[in-house]
Motif scaffolding. Structure first.
Motif, short mmCIF file in Angstrom:
data_model
loop_
_atom_site.label_atom_id
_atom_site.label_comp_id
_atom_site.label_asym_id
_atom_site.label_seq_id
_atom_site.Cartn_x
_atom_site.Cartn_y
_atom_site.Cartn_z
N ILE A 33 15.17 71.30 9.48
CA ILE A 33 15.23 71.31 8.02
C ILE A 33 14.68 72.63 7.48
CG2 ILE A 33 14.37 70.21 5.90
CD1 ILE A 33 16.46 68.53 7.47
N SER A 34 13.58 73.09 8.05
CA SER A 34 12.98 74.35 7.63
C SER A 34 13.96 75.51 7.80
CB SER A 34 11.71 74.61 8.42
OG SER A 34 11.16 75.85 8.07
N GLY A 35 14.61 75.58 8.93
CA GLY A 35 15.58 76.65 9.17
C GLY A 35 16.75 76.59 8.21
N ALA A 36 17.23 75.39 7.94
CA ALA A 36 18.35 75.22 7.01
C ALA A 36 17.94 75.64 5.60
CB ALA A 36 18.84 73.78 7.03
N LEU A 37 16.75 75.22 5.18
CA LEU A 37 16.29 75.59 3.84
C LEU A 37 16.05 77.09 3.72
CD1 LEU A 37 13.93 72.61 3.06
CD2 LEU A 37 16.03 73.22 1.84
N LYS A 38 15.57 77.70 4.79
CA LYS A 38 15.37 79.15 4.78
C LYS A 38 16.70 79.86 4.54
CE LYS A 38 13.42 82.99 7.34
NZ LYS A 38 12.72 83.44 8.52
N MET A 39 17.74 79.41 5.24
CA MET A 39 19.06 80.00 5.06
C MET A 39 19.58 79.77 3.64
SD MET A 39 21.77 81.59 5.94
CE MET A 39 21.91 81.75 7.69
N PHE A 59 12.59 71.05 -3.09
CA PHE A 59 13.77 71.91 -3.09
C PHE A 59 14.89 71.24 -3.85
CE2 PHE A 59 11.25 73.02 0.52
CZ PHE A 59 11.33 74.40 0.59
N ARG A 60 15.71 72.07 -4.46
CA ARG A 60 16.90 71.57 -5.15
C ARG A 60 18.00 72.61 -5.05
NH1 ARG A 60 14.79 72.35 -11.33
NH2 ARG A 60 14.97 74.63 -11.36
N LEU A 61 19.20 72.16 -5.35
CA LEU A 61 20.32 73.09 -5.46
C LEU A 61 20.06 73.95 -6.69
CD1 LEU A 61 23.10 73.70 -4.15
CD2 LEU A 61 24.08 72.30 -5.97
N ARG A 62 20.22 75.22 -6.53
CA ARG A 62 19.91 76.14 -7.62
C ARG A 62 20.94 76.04 -8.74
NH1 ARG A 62 18.05 82.32 -6.61
NH2 ARG A 62 17.60 82.75 -8.78
N GLU A 63 20.46 76.14 -9.96
CA GLU A 63 21.35 76.20 -11.11
C GLU A 63 22.28 77.40 -10.94
OE1 GLU A 63 22.74 74.84 -14.78
OE2 GLU A 63 21.04 73.98 -13.70
N ASP A 64 23.55 77.21 -11.14
CA ASP A 64 24.54 78.27 -11.00
C ASP A 64 24.56 78.84 -9.57
OD1 ASP A 64 26.65 79.65 -12.10
OD2 ASP A 64 25.42 81.22 -13.00
N ALA A 65 24.33 77.96 -8.61
CA ALA A 65 24.20 78.35 -7.21
C ALA A 65 25.38 79.16 -6.70
CB ALA A 65 24.02 77.11 -6.34
N TRP A 66 26.57 78.77 -7.07
CA TRP A 66 27.76 79.43 -6.50
C TRP A 66 27.87 80.87 -6.99
CZ3 TRP A 66 27.85 76.30 -2.93
CH2 TRP A 66 27.65 74.95 -3.14
N ALA A 67 27.53 81.11 -8.23
CA ALA A 67 27.55 82.47 -8.74
C ALA A 67 26.44 83.31 -8.11
CB ALA A 67 27.43 82.47 -10.26
N ILE A 68 25.29 82.68 -7.87
CA ILE A 68 24.16 83.39 -7.26
C ILE A 68 24.53 83.95 -5.89
CG2 ILE A 68 21.80 83.09 -6.34
CD1 ILE A 68 21.82 83.11 -9.35
#
Length: 127
Positions: A33-39, A59-68
């Motif tokens: 999980i740690s490795g996946a979250l780091k990526m 942790f959460r999916l970032r707002e506007d994640a795809w554009a980021i």
């Protein structure tokens, strides 16, 4: 594992999840999980957030994640440019490697220069 963590963050109805909650949900080790979250955080898809009354990282999916994914906040794009620059500095400018690295650097520089206009058009669509 990265895809599984991303999918979990996409589908959860909760505002955020801890590493432990992700591990339990996915029946995975803390290290996985740690490795996946780091990526996911390095490319701008996930982010650490504070949670009231909790001392654990959430942790959460970032707002506007795809554009980021396509901005300067994406450490991967920056790292690719830096790797190309480092390779260019140590290769003979007549070598095939030098030419490939120069093309790589120029591609990422072009991409990074074009992305702001694309993102502006995306945001103008009301996304």
């Amino acid at each position: 594992m990265t895809a599984r963590v991303l999918a979990t963050l996409l589908f959860t109805e909760r505002p955020s999840l801890t590493m432990g909650e992700l591990a339990e949900t996915l029946h995975a080790s803390a290290g996985a999980i740690s490795g996946a979250l780091k990526m996911l955080t390095s490319v701008g898809l996930a982010e650490r957030v504070a949670a009231p009354a909790s001392r654990r990282e959430h942790f959460r999916l970032r707002e506007d994640a795809w554009a980021i994914l396509f901005t300067n906040q994406n450490e991967t794009l920056t790292a690719m440019q830096a790797a190309a620059d480092a390779g260019i500095a140590v290769t003979d400018n007549r070598s095939a490697a030098h030419q490939r690295l120069t093309q790589m650097r120029d591609f990422y520089a072009f991409l990074m220069s074009e992305i702001p206009a694309i993102l502006d058009r995306w945001h103008d669509r009301g996304q």
